[in-house]
Design a protein around this motif. Structure first.
Motif, PDB file in Angstrom:
ATOM      1  N   ASN B 132       0.903  -1.047   0.045  1.00 28.47           N
ATOM      2  CA  ASN B 132      -0.050   0.035  -0.081  1.00 28.47           C
ATOM      3  C   ASN B 132       0.883   1.334   0.061  1.00 28.47           C
ATOM      4  N   ILE B 134       0.777   4.180   1.307  1.00 28.99           N
ATOM      5  CA  ILE B 134       0.106   4.706   2.619  1.00 28.99           C
ATOM      6  C   ILE B 134       1.404   5.164   3.532  1.00 28.99           C
ATOM      7  N   ASP B 136       1.978   6.377   7.411  1.00 30.27           N
ATOM      8  CA  ASP B 136       1.231   6.340   8.584  1.00 30.27           C
ATOM      9  C   ASP B 136       1.720   7.684   9.260  1.00 30.27           C
ATOM     10  N   ASN B 176      -4.163   8.269   8.032  1.00 30.72           N
ATOM     11  CA  ASN B 176      -3.074   8.003   7.215  1.00 30.72           C
ATOM     12  C   ASN B 176      -3.071   8.915   5.800  1.00 30.72           C
ATOM     13  N   GLU B 178      -2.496   8.761   2.202  1.00 29.58           N
ATOM     14  CA  GLU B 178      -2.489   8.072   1.019  1.00 29.58           C
ATOM     15  C   GLU B 178      -1.950   8.837  -0.324  1.00 29.58           C
TER      16      GLU B 178
END
Lengths: 276, 198
Positions: B132, B134, B136, B176, B178
């Motif tokens: 992913n 993404i 954090d 998060n 993205e």
């Protein structure tokens, strides 16, 4: 529950804001009720935050104790006529050390590998699970933070099976039974290994072997043999995790398991929770 | 190996003493790592043939150090970025589970620029770990502290400013981050740049 670093930063900003209000009063007595009220509230909030931080050992215990003493004193000062400088005397040490010794360790803790793995796990599944399944996923995430990777895999599989059970219940047991009949009529592997056990209640469904549900699933949800084999591998990993053996999954194995569960169960087999 | 360790460490400590307090630990780590790596490699002592055999062995051992669950993703990413696998893997510490960044320097003209690049790198690490793109939120904050570019009150503003609007789908405190397709491209460029510089 451990407060987040974002909450602590908001608290730190309130401390700074109150301090800048006190600076304006110089060494005069503070008479404005809202400032006194905010100081009292800050002290109360700190004691609540400190109590939540203490068991985690993320922040030095001695430091928390010192801050507690100052905050209790600050709270006591609000009960009598007090100069702004006296309040500031209590607030200044807290302000100067708060970011470095309280917030920074908490940020580092939140970004520690085990915590990151927990966030990653939740991110992988966040968009595809129902509230019921979320209970299992939360438990899997907890296991991950404690480095109980086998337990995490078991909880992930429980969530996947909860999805299959819920969908079957929603479709009706009759649909399952007719898919079962079509399955057992086939005399080749893996169909021939399925027990012919029709069901009429959730309790009976819960007694059915996971393997049987995966095979019948080819009829029910029309997935192919390759998807079945992926699901069977996930079941195998779950079984390895729950029986004595040499399997030693690491955090990345758990994340990969979550990713595959998402791809082959949660994103493929849809369940619409009924609104109560 | 390490014949002059005492002398070198004394020199390192002298240099560290000159650094600001919040950078001392980092500075010590970087200098000590540099010394240890020099001691381990000592390329001048090897003949060309020995070097190639050793490099091959090192490559194999680096590949083995990458956890099996993500090895394939590392290989394909290294290939896509035209970076050698050891260089890409060298950015990460596989001693941690899951792996973390080794000490590295994130480029940037100012705090905001650095913060956005930290988010790209963290997302690239998440991609290598889970697939992913993404970042954090908490991990970005921690890495920003390491890179000395964390401004508590401006973190989300810094992320949204400039190219942040294009690189990130949305930025919300505590959520998060993205990456957009453009952000993913930028993250890969940055990963290549840092891997080649290391």
């Amino acid at each position: 529950m451990l407060p987040s670093s974002d909450e602590l930063e908001a608290f730190h900003n309130r401390l700074k804001h109150t301090d800048s209000n006190l600076i304006k009063s110089g060494s005069k007595e503070v008479k404005r009720a809202e400032i006194i009220g905010e100081i009292y509230q800050l002290a109360r909030d700190w004691l609540r935050i400190a109590a939540a931080l203490r068991p985690s050992d993320v922040v030095d215990g001695e430091l928390l104790k010192n801050f507690d003493v100052q905050m209790i004193e600050l709270q006591r000062l609000t009960e009598s006529r007090t100069r702004a400088s006296a309040y500031r005397k209590m607030l200044t040490p807290l302000l100067s050390e708060f970011f470095e010794w309280v917030i920074t360790p908490l940020i580092r803790f939140e970004a520690s590998p085990a915590q990151v793995a927990r966030h990653d796990l939740l991110n992988i599944l966040a968009k595809v699970i129902t509230p019921t399944e979320a209970d299992y996923i939360d438990e899997a995430a907890q296991c991950l933070t404690l480095r109980c990777h086998r337990a995490a895999i078991i909880m992930l599989w429980s969530a996947a099976i909860a999805r299959l059970h819920n969908v079957i219940e929603q479709m009706s047991f009759a649909s399952y039974n007719s898919a079962l009949a079509a399955t057992v009529a086939k005399k080749v592997t893996p169909f021939k290994h399925v027990y012919n056990t029709p069901i009429s209640s959730l309790a009976e469904l819960q007694k059915i072997r996971d393997f049987d549900i995966l095979v019948v699933g080819m009829e029910l949800w029309k997935y192919d043999i390759q998807t079945f084999e992926e699901l069977e591998r996930l079941l195998g990993t779950r079984n390895n995790a729950s029986h004595p053996g040499m399997s030693k999954p690491n955090a990345l194995d758990v994340l990969q398991y979550a990713r595959k569960s998402s791809d082959f169960v949660f994103s493929k087999i849809h369940f619409t929770p009924t609104v109560q | 190996m390490y014949e002059n360790a005492e002398e070198v460490i004394a020199r390192i400590l002298t240099i560290v003493a000159k650094c600001p307090d919040n950078l001392k630990e980092k500075c010590f780590e970087v200098l000590l790592r540099g010394y240890v790596e020099t001691e381990i490699s000592i390329p001048a002592r090897r003949t060309a043939n020995e070097t190639s055999v050793l490099t091959e062995r090192e490559d194999t051992s680096i590949e083995a150090a990458i956890p099996e669950a993500v090895r394939q993703r590392f290989k394909s990413t290294a290939k896509r970025l035209s970076v050698s696998l050891p260089k890409l893997a060298g950015l990460f510490d596989f001693g941690n589970d899951p792996f973390t960044f080794h000490a590295l320097v994130v480029p940037g003209m100012n705090n905001a620029d650095k913060t956005r690049k930290v988010a790209l790198l963290v997302a690239a690490k998440t991609y290598l770990a889970t697939g992913n793109w993404i970042a954090d939120w908490q991990e970005v904050k921690a890495e920003c502290i390491n890179q000395n570019c964390y401004v508590s009150t401006n973190q989300s503003v810094n992320l949204q400013a400039g190219e942040g609007k294009v690189w990130f789908k949305s930025v919300e405190v505590g959520k998060n981050i993205e990456l957009s397709a453009e952000g993913q491209k930028e993250a890969q460029k940055l990963l290549t740049l840092i891997a080649q510089a290391e």
